[in-house]
Write a protein that holds these residues in place. Sequence first.
Motif, mmCIF file in Angstrom:
data_model
loop_
_atom_site.group_PDB
_atom_site.id
_atom_site.type_symbol
_atom_site.label_atom_id
_atom_site.label_comp_id
_atom_site.label_asym_id
_atom_site.label_seq_id
_atom_site.Cartn_x
_atom_site.Cartn_y
_atom_site.Cartn_z
ATOM 1 N N GLN A 255 0.771 -1.242 0.000
ATOM 2 C CA GLN A 255 0.000 0.000 0.000
ATOM 3 C C GLN A 255 0.804 1.295 0.000
ATOM 4 O O GLN A 255 0.277 2.338 -0.337
ATOM 5 N N PHE A 256 2.088 1.248 0.400
ATOM 6 C CA PHE A 256 2.783 2.527 0.600
ATOM 7 C C PHE A 256 2.860 3.325 -0.698
ATOM 8 O O PHE A 256 2.936 4.550 -0.673
ATOM 9 N N GLY A 257 2.811 2.630 -1.849
ATOM 10 C CA GLY A 257 2.896 3.309 -3.130
ATOM 11 C C GLY A 257 1.780 4.330 -3.330
ATOM 12 O O GLY A 257 1.968 5.345 -3.994
ATOM 13 N N PHE A 258 0.629 4.070 -2.720
ATOM 14 C CA PHE A 258 -0.493 5.004 -2.846
ATOM 15 C C PHE A 258 -0.145 6.349 -2.203
ATOM 16 O O PHE A 258 -0.230 7.401 -2.839
ATOM 17 N N SER A 259 0.286 6.302 -0.939
ATOM 18 C CA SER A 259 0.681 7.549 -0.271
ATOM 19 C C SER A 259 1.887 8.164 -0.974
ATOM 20 O O SER A 259 1.990 9.385 -1.077
ATOM 21 N N PHE A 260 2.786 7.289 -1.438
ATOM 22 C CA PHE A 260 3.978 7.775 -2.146
ATOM 23 C C PHE A 260 3.569 8.654 -3.333
ATOM 24 O O PHE A 260 4.089 9.756 -3.513
ATOM 25 N N LEU A 261 2.615 8.171 -4.128
ATOM 26 C CA LEU A 261 2.176 8.949 -5.291
ATOM 27 C C LEU A 261 1.515 10.256 -4.868
ATOM 28 O O LEU A 261 1.718 11.302 -5.487
ATOM 29 N N LEU A 262 0.716 10.195 -3.800
ATOM 30 C CA LEU A 262 0.096 11.435 -3.302
ATOM 31 C C LEU A 262 1.176 12.437 -2.921
ATOM 32 O O LEU A 262 1.094 13.619 -3.254
ATOM 33 N N ILE B 28 -8.688 7.607 -17.124
ATOM 34 C CA ILE B 28 -8.279 7.449 -15.719
ATOM 35 C C ILE B 28 -9.316 6.612 -14.973
ATOM 36 O O ILE B 28 -8.983 5.658 -14.281
ATOM 37 N N VAL B 29 -10.597 6.972 -15.140
ATOM 38 C CA VAL B 29 -11.667 6.235 -14.457
ATOM 39 C C VAL B 29 -11.640 4.761 -14.881
ATOM 40 O O VAL B 29 -11.726 3.852 -14.050
ATOM 41 N N GLY B 30 -11.494 4.511 -16.195
ATOM 42 C CA GLY B 30 -11.498 3.145 -16.702
ATOM 43 C C GLY B 30 -10.334 2.324 -16.161
ATOM 44 O O GLY B 30 -10.533 1.194 -15.711
ATOM 45 N N VAL B 31 -9.147 2.906 -16.168
ATOM 46 C CA VAL B 31 -7.970 2.167 -15.705
ATOM 47 C C VAL B 31 -8.056 1.888 -14.207
ATOM 48 O O VAL B 31 -7.765 0.779 -13.744
ATOM 49 N N LEU B 32 -8.499 2.890 -13.433
ATOM 50 C CA LEU B 32 -8.664 2.666 -11.989
ATOM 51 C C LEU B 32 -9.668 1.540 -11.739
ATOM 52 O O LEU B 32 -9.444 0.671 -10.906
ATOM 53 N N ALA B 33 -10.776 1.566 -12.480
ATOM 54 C CA ALA B 33 -11.810 0.541 -12.303
ATOM 55 C C ALA B 33 -11.260 -0.830 -12.684
ATOM 56 O O ALA B 33 -11.468 -1.811 -11.977
ATOM 57 N N PHE B 34 -10.541 -0.887 -13.798
ATOM 58 C CA PHE B 34 -9.997 -2.175 -14.237
ATOM 59 C C PHE B 34 -9.080 -2.739 -13.175
ATOM 60 O O PHE B 34 -9.190 -3.894 -12.770
ATOM 61 N N ASN B 35 -8.159 -1.886 -12.711
ATOM 62 C CA ASN B 35 -7.199 -2.366 -11.723
ATOM 63 C C ASN B 35 -7.893 -2.849 -10.454
ATOM 64 O O ASN B 35 -7.610 -3.923 -9.938
ATOM 65 N N ARG C 110 0.240 5.955 -16.633
ATOM 66 C CA ARG C 110 0.043 7.395 -16.471
ATOM 67 C C ARG C 110 -1.350 7.739 -15.961
ATOM 68 O O ARG C 110 -1.470 8.450 -14.960
ATOM 69 N N PRO C 111 -2.408 7.208 -16.628
ATOM 70 C CA PRO C 111 -3.742 7.486 -16.092
ATOM 71 C C PRO C 111 -3.891 7.054 -14.632
ATOM 72 O O PRO C 111 -4.479 7.777 -13.827
ATOM 73 N N LEU C 112 -3.352 5.856 -14.299
ATOM 74 C CA LEU C 112 -3.473 5.363 -12.933
ATOM 75 C C LEU C 112 -2.818 6.326 -11.953
ATOM 76 O O LEU C 112 -3.377 6.689 -10.925
ATOM 77 N N ARG C 113 -1.593 6.736 -12.314
ATOM 78 C CA ARG C 113 -0.850 7.629 -11.443
ATOM 79 C C ARG C 113 -1.579 8.946 -11.277
ATOM 80 O O ARG C 113 -1.708 9.474 -10.173
ATOM 81 N N GLU C 114 -2.081 9.456 -12.408
ATOM 82 C CA GLU C 114 -2.782 10.738 -12.341
ATOM 83 C C GLU C 114 -4.050 10.630 -11.511
ATOM 84 O O GLU C 114 -4.398 11.545 -10.772
ATOM 85 N N GLY C 115 -4.727 9.474 -11.639
ATOM 86 C CA GLY C 115 -5.952 9.267 -10.856
ATOM 87 C C GLY C 115 -5.658 9.326 -9.375
ATOM 88 O O GLY C 115 -6.377 9.954 -8.602
ATOM 89 N N ILE C 116 -4.578 8.646 -8.968
ATOM 90 C CA ILE C 116 -4.233 8.613 -7.547
ATOM 91 C C ILE C 116 -3.719 9.976 -7.104
ATOM 92 O O ILE C 116 -4.127 10.513 -6.075
ATOM 93 N N THR C 117 -2.826 10.560 -7.906
ATOM 94 C CA THR C 117 -2.231 11.837 -7.507
ATOM 95 C C THR C 117 -3.298 12.914 -7.353
ATOM 96 O O THR C 117 -3.279 13.694 -6.401
ATOM 97 N N SER C 118 -4.261 12.935 -8.280
ATOM 98 C CA SER C 118 -5.256 14.000 -8.235
ATOM 99 C C SER C 118 -6.148 13.877 -7.008
ATOM 100 O O SER C 118 -6.763 14.846 -6.583
ATOM 101 N N ALA C 119 -6.201 12.659 -6.426
ATOM 102 C CA ALA C 119 -6.989 12.505 -5.210
ATOM 103 C C ALA C 119 -6.404 13.362 -4.092
ATOM 104 O O ALA C 119 -7.122 13.840 -3.225
ATOM 105 N N GLY C 120 -5.096 13.557 -4.140
ATOM 106 C CA GLY C 120 -4.470 14.295 -3.056
ATOM 107 C C GLY C 120 -4.293 15.768 -3.379
ATOM 108 O O GLY C 120 -4.125 16.589 -2.487
ATOM 109 N N VAL C 121 -4.307 16.107 -4.652
ATOM 110 C CA VAL C 121 -3.981 17.475 -5.031
ATOM 111 C C VAL C 121 -5.228 18.308 -5.285
ATOM 112 O O VAL C 121 -5.325 19.443 -4.855
ATOM 113 N N ASN C 122 -6.225 17.725 -5.954
ATOM 114 C CA ASN C 122 -7.480 18.460 -6.190
ATOM 115 C C ASN C 122 -8.277 18.519 -4.912
ATOM 116 O O ASN C 122 -8.581 17.497 -4.337
ATOM 117 N N ARG C 123 -8.585 19.689 -4.500
ATOM 118 C CA ARG C 123 -9.445 19.753 -3.328
ATOM 119 C C ARG C 123 -10.649 20.607 -3.619
ATOM 120 O O ARG C 123 -10.581 21.501 -4.433
#
Lengths: 316, 284
Positions: A191-198, B204-211, B271-284
């Motif tokens: 799981q740490f990769g999730f926080s890492f990406l954030l 992004i939505v599709g890749v997150l859902a697939f994973n 890339r989509p996966l990463r952006e999906g996760i990253t945007s969860a923390g950056v977009n507020r």
Amino acid sequence: MTNTRIPAVRPRPAAPAAVAPRPSARDRGTRLLAALFLAPTIVGIVVFTVVPIAGSVVLSLFHWNVIDSPSFAGAANYREVLGDSTVLVSFRNTLVFMVFAVALQLLIALVLALAVNGRMPVWLRSVFRSAFFFPLVLSAASISVVMKYLFNQDFGVVNWLLGLIGIAPVPWLTSENSAMAAVILVYVWQQFGFSFLLFVGGLNNIPKEIHEAAALDGATGLRKHLTVTLPLLSPTLLVASVVGIINALQVFEQPYVLTNGGPGDSTRTVVMVIYENAFEQLRFGEASAVGVLLFVLIMAVTALQFRLSRRFVHYQ
Amino acid sequence: MSQATLSLSRTRHSLAPWARIAGLTVCALLTLGPVIWTVSTSLRTPAESFDLPPRIIPTHPTTEAYHGVFDQIDVWLLALNSTLVTALIAVGQMITAGLAGYAFARLEFRFKKPLFGLVLATMMVPLQVTIVPVFLVLKSMGLTDTLLGLIVPAFPTAFGTFLMRQYFLGMPKDLGEAAMLDGAGPWRIFRSVYAPLAAPGLAIVGVLAFNYHWNEFFRPLILETSSQNYTLPLGLVSLQGNLGTGSISVVLAGVVLSMIPAVAVFVVGQRPLREGITSAGVNR
């Protein structure tokens, strides 16, 4: 898809009065469209989340084993599960798991994100980023199957590695003292990769000038991170810890596959208790009562976090 | 004084990179180690499967274990089930999240705020709290122990809706206004102006859902009772239960097989996966 035409933007009269006269037909069209667009999501959420939450609360007040008709139990299920040592232990285990898993996960992710953010060739940075992110795409259930072998006391690679630095073999999965540690390690590894990406995203959002200014003021290394980076990263830290805690309180796959809750009850988590009550023993009322208690716990912990965060989170 | 601090910081910076990169390399190896071990052990003979130190390159590489997997479980059926469930959920979520996200971002209607609040609130409701009633709802629809029962409840996605709303909010408003002046109605504006621009967000939505759903274990474990409705993670764990031969290669070969699409998504959809996760923390 190819026939899409973006209408040319015509030079418009500058007059602000050009807030286009809106015929009510268009308004009605918009509202109808909104209703159609929202219907699948809202209906789905109502049927599969809102109604079930109410259902859980109602079910928790009944005795029911699917076969006989339900009988009203009032608070009896709650009294029963709160007096059940396995349930209480599962709540304690889940909280212990949450504290260590989230702390470890955030710490590792933060240190690695800061390290990856330092100066290095672009390709190397993306190799590291991909490596830390990779376990996230794997299935928790199948990776736990793998980890069961790696944590084996006699022929597992973990003990072999520890042996190299002179540590005696640990009975990871077979001792009440270490089983939870193994579950936590496996969970954190994935799981740490999730926080890492954030954190990587959050660090990228911090304007470079701020660091340069801090460097000019003589702040270096750890001090710079503690006094400059961390406060600026605090909104991301809040998101990472909220998501981390909500996820950790729902842990299931790792203890289910690695230890099946044992040895004894040492790794039995709340969700495992819900699962066992409902789908192995057909005690739906008791399972729902535990579910409602877990829900209350999650809400309470999250609310507490947001309250505490008011003092520590700085928005730019 | 300031001269001294500057030179101090310079020496620190010239020392740090090597240690930092070496440390990162060790961490990356620890992270990938279990996966490398899994692949290499799945290619070993049963006799060699417990070798310590673990040999990364097997001395007698063999695909024996993979034959074993195909003998013990119906890999093709499980893969077909997993693909069907995952693909339909991914497409379904792209549609529902795209539509709802657009409505929340760009359309005006009554109760917009409370409805959006409702969607956000459900992000916090753990699946396990609702699973018993959901199971009963599906049972009353006759959908337990069917693949459809896995698929339909997964269509609405609070996180995906949130993501798509942010995505549409990020698009220039002028485009829609220009189209409106050209006489386009709300549907046309969506269909010809905004929907085509939403493709990356939908990916992004599709890749997150697939994973997420390819790896899902809890719902299939509860809903699917007959083995012809199992998805891959369920089959794998059952493979482990059936195994009395003492060879772990077969189990690990099964794990590797189930990883293949996840790895494919990682490579294509990183890339989509990463952006999906990253945007969860950056977009507020």
